[in-house]
Design an enzyme around this catalytic site. Sequence first.
Site: not given
Lengths: 349, 349
Positions: B142, B296, B325
């Site tokens: 991320s 995601d 995610h």
Amino acid sequence: MIENPFYTPEFHGPYELFSLGDFVLEEGQTLRDCRLAYAAFGELNGAKDNAILVPTWFSGTHQILRDLYIGPEHALNPEEYFVVVVNQIGNGLSTSPHNTPGNFASGPRFPKVRIGDDVVAQERLMREAFGVEELALVVGGSMGAQQTYEWAVRFPEKVKRAAPIAGTAKNTPHDFLFTQALMDAITMDPGYAGGWYETPADVREGLVQHGLVWSVMGLSTEWWKQERWRPLGFASAEDFRAGFVDAYFSVLDPNSLLAQGWKWQRGDVSRHTDGDLSAALGRISAKTFVMPIGEDMFFPPRDCAAEQKLVPNSELRVIEDISGHWALFGFETTFMEQVDRHLGELLAS
Amino acid sequence: MIENPFYTPEFHGPYELFSLGDFVLEEGQTLRDCRLAYAAFGELNGAKDNAILVPTWFSGTHQILRDLYIGPEHALNPEEYFVVVVNQIGNGLSTSPHNTPGNFASGPRFPKVRIGDDVVAQERLMREAFGVEELALVVGGSMGAQQTYEWAVRFPEKVKRAAPIAGTAKNTPHDFLFTQALMDAITMDPGYAGGWYETPADVREGLVQHGLVWSVMGLSTEWWKQERWRPLGFASAEDFRAGFVDAYFSVLDPNSLLAQGWKWQRGDVSRHTDGDLSAALGRISAKTFVMPIGEDMFFPPRDCAAEQKLVPNSELRVIEDISGHWALFGFETTFMEQVDRHLGELLAS
């Protein structure tokens, strides 16, 4: 009562009101002098077998359905069909929080309405006002798809064809949370004041945040990346947010959005069959085209396809559109081409 | 300064502080007495060529990376590598809004920090504290992926291998809006008080809405549908929201989240090449595995794959995980198996 110039014929063009009298809701409360706002196009034939019913989606009215989906160039052709667009209860034109008099059933005290209530009311409208006993087609997008499924399960003998676009028969847990995020964005605005605001402008920050959450989920990652706001006439993403999203939601009544949101979260045809979705969808006798939108982030084709498999006489017709859920606004010219092709085929079958 | 017991060794286990002195940021302000909090595992070898750097993600610290990703059973094996997890600036442990003294650069007045600032600071840490001139691997998820890309583009000669997991080199417009929705959820809480709240508890409603938006975007539609909170020990979706999501965010400093959010929105390696992303990614000499997560919703594989094609010596390695995610939290046991397999292969190459 809150005066709101948006919910008038000046903004929406002509529409009719059908009175249901006192209307008892599934949740047990009564809507006094309940009225459905509807707009009809075309003429009912002598056999009364050319009626198409189109329910509305969250935040929408008959206006966009009339302007975008209905016309001689479309499958929903008023030269051939009698097309009735019915505004869902709570949408601001039919009986809704802001237009209910008194303090006891208005605003945040507006009774809880379910998808099933809308469909029962719509069936009465079609039968009592027009003598229609069977619909050639029920078609709707998003919450309109929820109502379409409810029609086909609740009144299987009255629905010859059904086309739920970008919506589900049983709402998903993820969709429930998304809707909650939309609703809480409104209620956490101090201007919401427990629902007793004086004008939607008091809740403007909440409506902006509501619109921002919509912007993230209503349009696809790729739509934003490819700057598809550009062909719509906007100069930047911020320009689109201000000129379309915020402008769109800022005039709506916040309690109306909350009433519709609560209803949306609980759409579920399996309430007819003790929670057995397969049994509920198995009841459907309508020829059904299940029409999800390819990039939809909260009614994804995966969820719609799983339900389609449970509908006996059905086909999956995915609409390919970069916009995601808001493809329903017709941003891309290819959207209505696909809708018309599928609906045309369905109506011809 | 706000006392926050969460940002202490009692909660996080031991970590070190590296002082950068007065640190001038890309945006032009200076962080006085800037400190990086880091935790190191394993030993640096004589050749100093076995160092792995792991930057942190939004809201995260070294804690979860230590507990989940690092160990003799993982590819990030401290018996073989010298693994340094560096807390990003603003995350609450490194120099951050709540631990900056005075009123002029603290809280909402905390200077704007960019991904590039973190990477410059981390390079100094590795060189000045350990004499490391080349990293065997930079890997992060991320916002950690954003830092990984920044490392590989800014210091190509110092990065032998790179593994950006679930993140992009150039932030997308959709991702910008998503992050904005997360941030505005906090700032619209009256308890936020322009950033001068006394304790995170004052902003609890904003943090709950922040968590709700996360719940919609951080986890996939299918994760919620299949009730994957159940194997995590929760009794219902609401139970998961309260016991995991709200509990997680409620202890964090709101200004810290906002500082990280601002940084996240602007991650973009093409700042090095006048906006030419292809030129920026073309600079990378590291052997790179681009590792998006299948479900995601805001760093979708499509966006990551497009960037991967621009990295010369790279492969696309999609991690299949129903969580979306938040797979990064290791909810599914199959997640770390895949991460370890890909990283093991990368480290062996």
